[in-house]
Design a protein around this motif. Structure first.
Motif, PDB file in Angstrom:
ATOM      1  N   ALA A  65       0.837  -1.210   0.000  1.00 24.66           N
ATOM      2  CA  ALA A  65       0.000   0.000   0.000  1.00 24.66           C
ATOM      3  C   ALA A  65       0.868   1.255   0.000  1.00 24.66           C
ATOM      4  O   ALA A  65       0.542   2.244  -0.674  1.00 24.66           O
ATOM      5  N   ALA A  66       1.983   1.219   0.727  1.00 25.09           N
ATOM      6  CA  ALA A  66       2.873   2.382   0.771  1.00 25.09           C
ATOM      7  C   ALA A  66       3.427   2.660  -0.621  1.00 25.09           C
ATOM      8  O   ALA A  66       3.424   3.808  -1.102  1.00 25.09           O
ATOM      9  N   ALA A  67       3.878   1.612  -1.298  1.00 21.82           N
ATOM     10  CA  ALA A  67       4.426   1.784  -2.644  1.00 21.82           C
ATOM     11  C   ALA A  67       3.340   2.299  -3.586  1.00 21.82           C
ATOM     12  O   ALA A  67       3.571   3.202  -4.400  1.00 21.82           O
ATOM     13  N   ARG A  68       2.145   1.736  -3.442  1.00 18.54           N
ATOM     14  CA  ARG A  68       1.029   2.174  -4.292  1.00 18.54           C
ATOM     15  C   ARG A  68       0.754   3.660  -4.076  1.00 18.54           C
ATOM     16  O   ARG A  68       0.599   4.434  -5.028  1.00 18.54           O
ATOM     17  N   GLU A  69       0.729   4.076  -2.820  1.00 21.01           N
ATOM     18  CA  GLU A  69       0.435   5.485  -2.543  1.00 21.01           C
ATOM     19  C   GLU A  69       1.518   6.403  -3.111  1.00 21.01           C
ATOM     20  O   GLU A  69       1.228   7.506  -3.596  1.00 21.01           O
ATOM     21  N   MET A  70       2.750   5.952  -3.073  1.00 22.59           N
ATOM     22  CA  MET A  70       3.834   6.765  -3.632  1.00 22.59           C
ATOM     23  C   MET A  70       3.686   6.892  -5.153  1.00 22.59           C
ATOM     24  O   MET A  70       3.884   7.964  -5.727  1.00 22.59           O
ATOM     25  N   LEU A  71       3.317   5.792  -5.788  1.00 18.77           N
ATOM     26  CA  LEU A  71       3.136   5.814  -7.242  1.00 18.77           C
ATOM     27  C   LEU A  71       1.946   6.696  -7.614  1.00 18.77           C
ATOM     28  O   LEU A  71       1.998   7.473  -8.575  1.00 18.77           O
ATOM     29  N   VAL A  72       0.884   6.585  -6.840  1.00 19.72           N
ATOM     30  CA  VAL A  72      -0.307   7.402  -7.096  1.00 19.72           C
ATOM     31  C   VAL A  72       0.041   8.884  -6.929  1.00 19.72           C
ATOM     32  O   VAL A  72      -0.332   9.731  -7.763  1.00 19.72           O
ATOM     33  N   GLN A  73       0.806   9.162  -5.871  1.00 19.77           N
ATOM     34  CA  GLN A  73       1.184  10.561  -5.634  1.00 19.77           C
ATOM     35  C   GLN A  73       2.032  11.101  -6.794  1.00 19.77           C
ATOM     36  O   GLN A  73       1.845  12.235  -7.245  1.00 19.77           O
ATOM     37  N   ALA A  74       2.934  10.264  -7.280  1.00 22.45           N
ATOM     38  CA  ALA A  74       3.795  10.689  -8.386  1.00 22.45           C
ATOM     39  C   ALA A  74       2.953  11.010  -9.622  1.00 22.45           C
ATOM     40  O   ALA A  74       3.181  12.016 -10.311  1.00 22.45           O
ATOM     41  N   ALA A  75       1.952  10.188  -9.880  1.00 15.36           N
ATOM     42  CA  ALA A  75       1.101  10.414 -11.049  1.00 15.36           C
ATOM     43  C   ALA A  75       0.262  11.679 -10.861  1.00 15.36           C
ATOM     44  O   ALA A  75       0.133  12.518 -11.778  1.00 15.36           O
ATOM     45  N   ALA A  76      -0.272  11.831  -9.640  1.00 12.84           N
ATOM     46  CA  ALA A  76      -1.110  12.997  -9.362  1.00 12.84           C
ATOM     47  C   ALA A  76      -0.314  14.288  -9.553  1.00 12.84           C
ATOM     48  O   ALA A  76      -0.803  15.262 -10.147  1.00 12.84           O
ATOM     49  N   SER A  77       0.923  14.280  -9.070  1.00 14.74           N
ATOM     50  CA  SER A  77       1.759  15.467  -9.239  1.00 14.74           C
ATOM     51  C   SER A  77       2.006  15.738 -10.716  1.00 14.74           C
ATOM     52  O   SER A  77       1.981  16.873 -11.175  1.00 14.74           O
ATOM     53  N   HIS A  78       2.240  14.676 -11.444  1.00  9.38           N
ATOM     54  CA  HIS A  78       2.499  14.813 -12.879  1.00  9.38           C
ATOM     55  C   HIS A  78       1.315  15.447 -13.608  1.00  9.38           C
ATOM     56  O   HIS A  78       1.476  16.318 -14.453  1.00  9.38           O
ATOM     57  N   TRP A  79       0.127  15.000 -13.243  1.00  8.57           N
ATOM     58  CA  TRP A  79      -1.073  15.542 -13.888  1.00  8.57           C
ATOM     59  C   TRP A  79      -1.566  16.823 -13.206  1.00  8.57           C
ATOM     60  O   TRP A  79      -2.552  17.417 -13.641  1.00  8.57           O
ATOM     61  N   ALA A  80      -0.932  17.157 -12.075  1.00  9.80           N
ATOM     62  CA  ALA A  80      -1.362  18.289 -11.255  1.00  9.80           C
ATOM     63  C   ALA A  80      -2.833  18.142 -10.845  1.00  9.80           C
ATOM     64  O   ALA A  80      -3.658  19.049 -11.036  1.00  9.80           O
TER      65      ALA A  80
END
Ligand code: FES
Ligand code: FES
Lengths: 734, 168
Positions: free
Chosen positions: A125-140
């Protein structure tokens, strides 16, 4: 279990082969005790597992668990893949190389699933949240408008999608979220957990390509067998190697001293170009032994000692509810019985072996081991090297059952490698494996029970003596002799108002150790058969009596330092399910019988109903129906296999084999006189799981403890004969 | 001593060993073909089973001098790509646990299926009771042998498209 602390330690595992950034999360399976120990020892790293997401999106789960057929290299990736929202096949398990500074490596106690469930979910879940955060930042966009699915992060109605591979670099720069705060999936969303995923290790086991310890080949490697004194504790007095050295292919003959700390016997090692040369060389040795202090021990002398100990009244009291002795004195009906079980050997199909190469600057080892860290310690001491200079590779294990925790065989290989300078594979022949084992303790049990007029048990007194495992392994001032002996008996779950158990350890030269399900293998048999005796004496149906005594929901936690708590309603549910599935009460033809038993061990609840046919003094087990509550089942087919295996392992001990001692040595030597259950004797087995959302627990051991009792209770139903010693003998059925 | 020539999985190997050496150790230690396992050395467990001219044989109890000129097949030669019906069935039924006994089980099963394409429970008992599986995979072994037999059985000819249409 408390939540692991999360800290990303990117410095211990370097990025993937490409050199590109990778997302690495270190965590640990083991409990806080290890973290404390790690701190005390100033270990550079408190983690024992890593999730490693490569730049190309592949996932490696680096862990310190040994695969011995229990499916750990499948089950654990399933848990991770679930939370990480990827196909489980994308997770490759890598055996962690043992390093005392990095890992705590051990596999046993049916603990792998139990201790890793939460940490693995949290890591995923931690890794998933980090990946999700990275994508969210990318898309703003806000992270909570994004979700992970099939190895990618997606967002929005017109579905933007970024695969993990494109997010790893950015995600790896983010802080690892606090494990206790990550959002775990709602179990209702599970797609992988709870399904029959085929085991990852099986293909390599059908074409001969899987590498067991025995199969490791290292350039320049020589094979060694060791002649050990047949009497436990004995030593070499003198030997003549002339003939052995003349055998073709024999390179060295050398004496290796006993290592008390590693519990090795010492002896004469014969080193050759092939296993066969070494074996031939050993046959040609002439050795005179100093048999030592245990040369007069036998199974009979040990039994006498048990009897004497139990006749005294100074055993350690490990359970004491009410006043059992007084209740027995005033009882309307009193039942007494003596039960006994012999030593047993683990006898995995792959005999003990280890390959070790000690060089000046370091050492390397290939070990089929449940506890490679023990092996590493042993090698480091013998080589005089710091632990981190000893690299240990864990191979496949051809069965473990507890025996492969120990490192005696590793220490011997290290001694011989140090002396010869060559990489050495020590091989135990089957005879060595049978006669130089660390056995399941032999024990004797005296039970007394009192019934009231309705057949309800009012008192239960259990006096037990055995060869204590803890006494064998722990220095006298620290030993708690009862600690690996009374489980499953002291914490009896039945509502009997006066309940007492006492334990007395015996003295013996026979090395003892954990054997699949440890003391539960014994105590499940003893307590569940005696309960059946009480049912018969009180003229109550054995199923009915169990249900009555488990009717009131209670939590039993005895002795106080036992980590497990028995929940009587869960045990009762298993009893009900097994009885239902087995068709309890349906008439059987003459000569056949049905018996039931239940047991709680390693936090898992199991009830079994056995159907047997007894004819001409032979017990044939036709069918065993098992009902299991191991919490949420991660891989049902894999769990079923473990229960099947536990039952058949238990049946060997119930029907076939015993290790007996005479003149201080083991009388059995190979499968012709230490017999194993074979296919024509193996029952049909049905395994049913109690639906549960509780934390998953293990299945490797808990299937075993009730099976001997279910079978012998069935024998009683078929014949009216009580079998109170194992394995069953024809004369006990006459 | 002239070297002994062995034909293993269709390849000739010259080995220079004591002619009394059990075939098992020559396969494992001289030829480094480690799929054939050592379990007991006294023909009790079946872990070392190979085929000699198609017949399931205990390699631990067979002197290498006695197998010259015979066709030896080991687990490595059972199929090139895990495609033998027994191997497929073993995976389908998830038979192996530790796996150490399974090379021998598969070799005996392959021979059994040749002799008895539709083995009964009694046939299975007869063939496999010479083997030991300490992990207790017996119920799955029995099932997988039957699955393998079904897989190996010649399939009925595929129905013609017209017939398929008619059936609807
Ligand atoms: S090793 Fe040949 S039968 Fe056991
Ligand atoms: S699978 Fe382990 S001995 Fe058979």
């Amino acid at each position: 279990m408390s939540a692991p602390k999360s800290r990303a330690r990117r410095d211990f595992l370097k990025s993937g082969a490409t050199g590109a950034a990778a997302l690495v999360i270190g965590f640990r399976f083991s409990d806080d005790a290890f973290a404390q120990e790690a701190q005390e020892k100033k270990l550079i790293n408190p983690f024992d597992a890593w999730v490693h997401i490569e730049a190309d999106g592949r996932v490696r789960l680096v862990l310190a668990k040994s695969e011995m057929g229990q499916g750990v290299t499948t089950t654990l990736p399933m848990i991770l893949a679930e939370e990480l929202a990827i196909d489980w096949k994308q997770v490759r398990v890598e055996q962690a190389p043992t390093n005392p500074n990095i890992y705590d490596h051990g596999t046993g106690g049916s603990a792998s699933v139990r201790t890793s469930w939460l940490p693995l979910r949290q890591a995923g879940a931690a890794a998933r949240e980090m990946l999700v955060q990275a994508a969210a930042s990318h898309w703003a966009v806000n992270a909570n408008t994004c979700r992970a699915e099939a190895g990618a992060v997606v967002h929005g109605p017109r579905v933007k999608r970024l695969p993990y591979s494109q997010l790893v670099a950015a995600a790896s720069k983010l802080p690892v979220p606090d494990f206790s705060k990550v959002t775990l999936l709602n179990p209702k969303e599970f797609k992988i957990v709870g399904t029959d995923i085929p085991r990852a290790d099986i293909p390599g086991k059908v074409d001969g390509s899987g590498v067991f310890g025995m199969d490791v080949r290292v350039p320049g490697m020589l094979y060694a067998v060791v002649a050990r004194c047949p009497v436990f504790g004995g030593k070499v007095k003198r030997f003549d190697a002339t003939k052995a050295k003349a055998v073709r292919g024999v390179r060295h003959v050398l004496e290796i001293p006993a290592l008390p700390e590693a519990h090795t016997a010492g002896g004469v090692a014969v080193v050759g170009d092939t296993t066969y040369a070494a074996m031939q060389g050993r046959d040609a040795l002439t050795i005179e032994w100093d048999e030592g202090a245990h040369a007069t021990e036998s199974s009979a002398t040990l039994r006498t000692q048990f009897e004497e100990l139990l006749a005294r009244t100074d055993g350690t009291v490990v359970r004491n509810d009410g006043d059992a002795r007084a209740a027995l004195q005033g009882a309307g009906q009193k039942i007494e019985a003596t039960y006994e079980v012999p030593f047993q050997n683990h006898s995995p199909m792959e005999p003990m072996n280890a390959t070790v190469h000690i060089r000046k600057d370091g050492a390397e080892a290939w070990l089929p081991s449940q506890g490679p860290q023990w092996g590493q310690d042993a090698i480091a001491k013998i080589a005089g090297l710091p632990g981190d200079k000893v690299v240990v590779h864990t191979t496949l294990l051809g069965g473990g059952f507890g025996r492969r925790y120990h490192a005696d065989f590793v220490a011997e290989a290290a001694q011989i490698s140090k002396a010869t300078g060559a990489p050495i594979k020590v091989v135990f022949t089957r005879e060595d494996d049978t006669q130089h084992g660390f056995y399941r303790p032999a024990s004797l049990h005296k039970l007394s029970g009192a019934l009231d007029a309705k057949g309800q048990p009012q008192a239960w007194l259990h006096l037990m003596s055995s060869v204590s495992i803890d006494q064998y392994w722990t220095p006298p001032d620290k030993a708690k002799p009862a600690s690996s002996e009374v489980g499953g008996a002291a914490n009896l779950g039945y509502a009997i108002p006066n309940l007492r158990m006492e334990y007395a350890p015996a003295k013996s030269g026979v090395p003892v150790m954990w054997w699949r399900s440890v003391e539960h293998s014994t105590n499940g048999f003893v307590t569940e058969c005696f309960l059946d005796e009480l049912a018969a004496a009180g003229k109550v149906d054995p199923l009915e009596l169990r249900l009555r005594l488990l009717a009131e929901p209670r939590k039993v936690r005895v002795p106080p330092d036992n980590e497990s708590t028995l929940d009587t309603s869960r045990l009762r549910a298993c009893v009900e399910l097994a009885a239902l599935k087995a068709g309890w009460g349906k008439p059987l033809p003459k000569g056949r019988g049905r018996g039931i038993a239940c047991h709680f061990s390693f936090d898992t609840y199991v009830a079994e109903v056995a159907e047997v046919t007894v004819s001409k003094g032979v017990v044939k087990v036709d069918r065993v129906v098992a009902a299991v509550d191991c919490g949420r089942v991660i891989n049902p087919n894999g769990a079923r296999a473990q229960i099947e295996g536990g039952i058949n392992f238990g049946l060997t001990a119930a029907l076939k084999s015993a290790i007996t001692i005479d003149k201080g040595r083991v009388e059995q030597s190979n499968f012709d006189n230490y017999e194993m259950l074979r296919i024509d004797e193996a029952p049909v087995i049905e395994v049913h799981f109690v639906p549960s959302e509780a934390t998953p627990t293990g299945t490797g051991e808990p299937g075993l403890p009730p099976c001997a009792a279910a079978v012998m209770n069935a024998v009683f139903a078929a014949t009216g004969k009580r079998v109170r010693r194992l394995p069953v003998r024809t004369e006990d059925l006459a | 001593m002239p070297p002994i020539t062995l034909n293993v999985n269709g390849k000739a190997h010259a080995v220079d060993v004591d002619p009394q050496t059990p075939l098992l150790w020559v396969l494992r230690d001289t030829l480094n073909m480690t799929g054939t396992k050592y379990g007991c050395g006294i023909a009790q467990c079946g872990a070392c089973t190979v085929h000699l001219d198609g017949e399931a044989t205990r390699a631990c109890a067979t002197a290498v001098e006695d197998v010259q000129g015979r066709k030896i097949t080991t687990i490595e030669g059972l199929s090139a790509d895990r495609s033998h019906p027994a191997q497929l069935a073993w995976i389908a039924e998830q038979v192996p646990q530790c796996g150490y006994c399974q090379s021998g089980m598969l070799m005996t099963t392959a021979e059994l299926l040749k002799r008895k394409p539709k083995p009964t429970d009694a046939d299975i008992d007869e063939a496999i009771s010479g083997h030991i599986c300490r992990c207790g995979t017996y119920p799955r072994l029995r099932k997988a042998i039957k699955t393998a037999a079904a897989m190996a059985a010649p399939r009925p000819a595929a129905p013609k498209p017209a017939a398929k249409g008619a059936a609807r």
